[in-house]
Design an enzyme around this catalytic site. Structure first.
Site, PDB file in Angstrom:
ATOM      1  N   SER A 151       0.821  -1.201   0.000  1.00 50.92           N
ATOM      2  CA  SER A 151       0.000   0.000   0.000  1.00 50.92           C
ATOM      3  C   SER A 151       0.862   1.260   0.000  1.00 50.92           C
ATOM      4  CB  SER A 151      -0.969  -0.039   1.191  1.00 50.92           C
ATOM      5  OG  SER A 151      -1.959   0.967   1.071  1.00 50.92           O
ATOM      6  N   ASP A 162      -9.871  -4.623  -4.813  1.00 52.47           N
ATOM      7  CA  ASP A 162      -9.164  -3.460  -4.290  1.00 52.47           C
ATOM      8  C   ASP A 162      -9.407  -2.249  -5.184  1.00 52.47           C
ATOM      9  OD1 ASP A 162      -7.414  -1.692  -3.103  1.00 52.47           O
ATOM     10  OD2 ASP A 162      -5.601  -2.848  -3.544  1.00 52.47           O
TER      11      ASP A 162
END
Length: 322
Positions: free
Chosen positions: A165, A266
């Site tokens: 991330s 996602d």
């Protein structure tokens, strides 16, 4: 942590992540608890200070402790939107323990400073300083000043940089910086691992939802505004949009191998896939791979590492690092 004398006077709330009090203290809601390093059956870890403001947790397979065997080395940067989580948290510690156990690598998990106390670009500068420190451990002079675990067990010819991330965003940016500025002792980054990378842009791509005004922006965009107020270029800053007009060419990456991991559900999937395609279409000479997991969301392998999909992903990460 919250200062004991804040009297509950709130200055600002950035939910669901944190609350800022008028005395400057910050209360974080989504951090997992701190856990100490450990000497485990399969993985051992210890904490080191890199500078007065930067530290790290080093992990090695326990069976290496009495040998001089050299293993691939991974400089790892945790996620959390640049404003929560830690290299010393339960989730990070559990995740890296699992990765080291399966991949048989040396990992240095970097603790960089967080916003809002330290807005961006501080996390990038801390991470760059940490990367240079790690590379400096390859120099054979002044051995008495070296970190023994790295001196004895790190194979700098197999030096990886990676993260999840926001940590993947950091890994990309400091790898680009290393390409242009170089590292200590002419250490080269062999491979880069970007797991669910946090990239954005002012214009939606693929299946991303569009937005008409500030109130329509989702949490990913609000987070960038929060952690880097007045960022040059905004959502098209090269730091958050590697495809912006001002971003360095991806073809200049000096690493030999690159793995981009994405998850079907996602919101950041489209950016990761675009990064993969851009690398493939560029003049970059290395080997790039895309690993997608169906039916999963952002950083699922950290939150639910016992799932079958997480186990499959760990095997893929281990194969890449070896």
């Amino acid at each position: 942590m919250v200062s004991s004398n804040n009297n509950g006077e709130v200055s600002y709330e950035f939910l669901p992540f944190l609350r800022i009090y008028k005395d400057g203290s910050v209360e974080r809601f989504l951090d997992s608890p701190y856990v100490p390093p450990s000497l485990g059956v399969s993985v051992s870890s210890k904490d080191v200070n890199i500078s007065p403001h930067i530290s790290a947790r080093i992990y090695i397979p326990t069976q290496l402790s009495n040998t001089n065997q050299k293993l691939p080395i991974l400089a790892y940067f945790h996620g959390g939107g640049f404003c929560i989580e830690s290299a010393f948290s339960f989730l990070s510690h559990r995740y890296i323990n699992t990765l080291v156990s399966q991949a048989k690598v040396v990992v240095i998990s970097v603790e960089y400073r967080l916003a809002p106390e330290n807005p961006l670009p501080m996390a990038y500068e801390d991470s760059w300083a940490a990367l240079k420190w790690i590379a400096s451990q390859s120099i054979q002079d002044q051995i008495h000043l070296k970190e023994p675990w790295l001196l004895n067990h790190a194979d700098f010819s197999r030096f990886f940089v990676g993260g999840d991330s926001a940590g993947a965003n950091i890994a990309h940016n400091i790898s680009i910086r290393a390409t242009h500025e170089g590292l200590n002792n002419d250490v080269k980054i062999y491979g880069v691992l970007l797991s669910h990378p946090y990239f954005l842009g002012s214009k939606p791509i693929g299946l991303e939802p569009g937005f008409d005004n500030d109130y329509d922006k989702n949490l990913l965009y609000k987070t960038w505004d929060f952690v880097y107020p007045n960022a040059p270029g905004g959502f098209d800053s090269p730091l958050i949009n590697p495809f912006s007009n001002d971003a360095p060419s991806l073809s200049g990456l000096q690493c030999s191998r690159l793995l981009i991991c994405v998850a079907e559900k996602d919101e950041l999937r489209e950016r990761g896939v675009r990064y993969f395609n851009a690398i493939k279409k560029s003049d970059w000479k290395g080997k790039v791979e895309l690993f997608e997991v169906q039916g999963e969301d952002h950083c699922f392998q950290i939150l639910n590492l016992e799932s079958e999909n997480a186990k499959t992903m760990f095997k893929r990460l281990a194969a890449f690092l070896n």
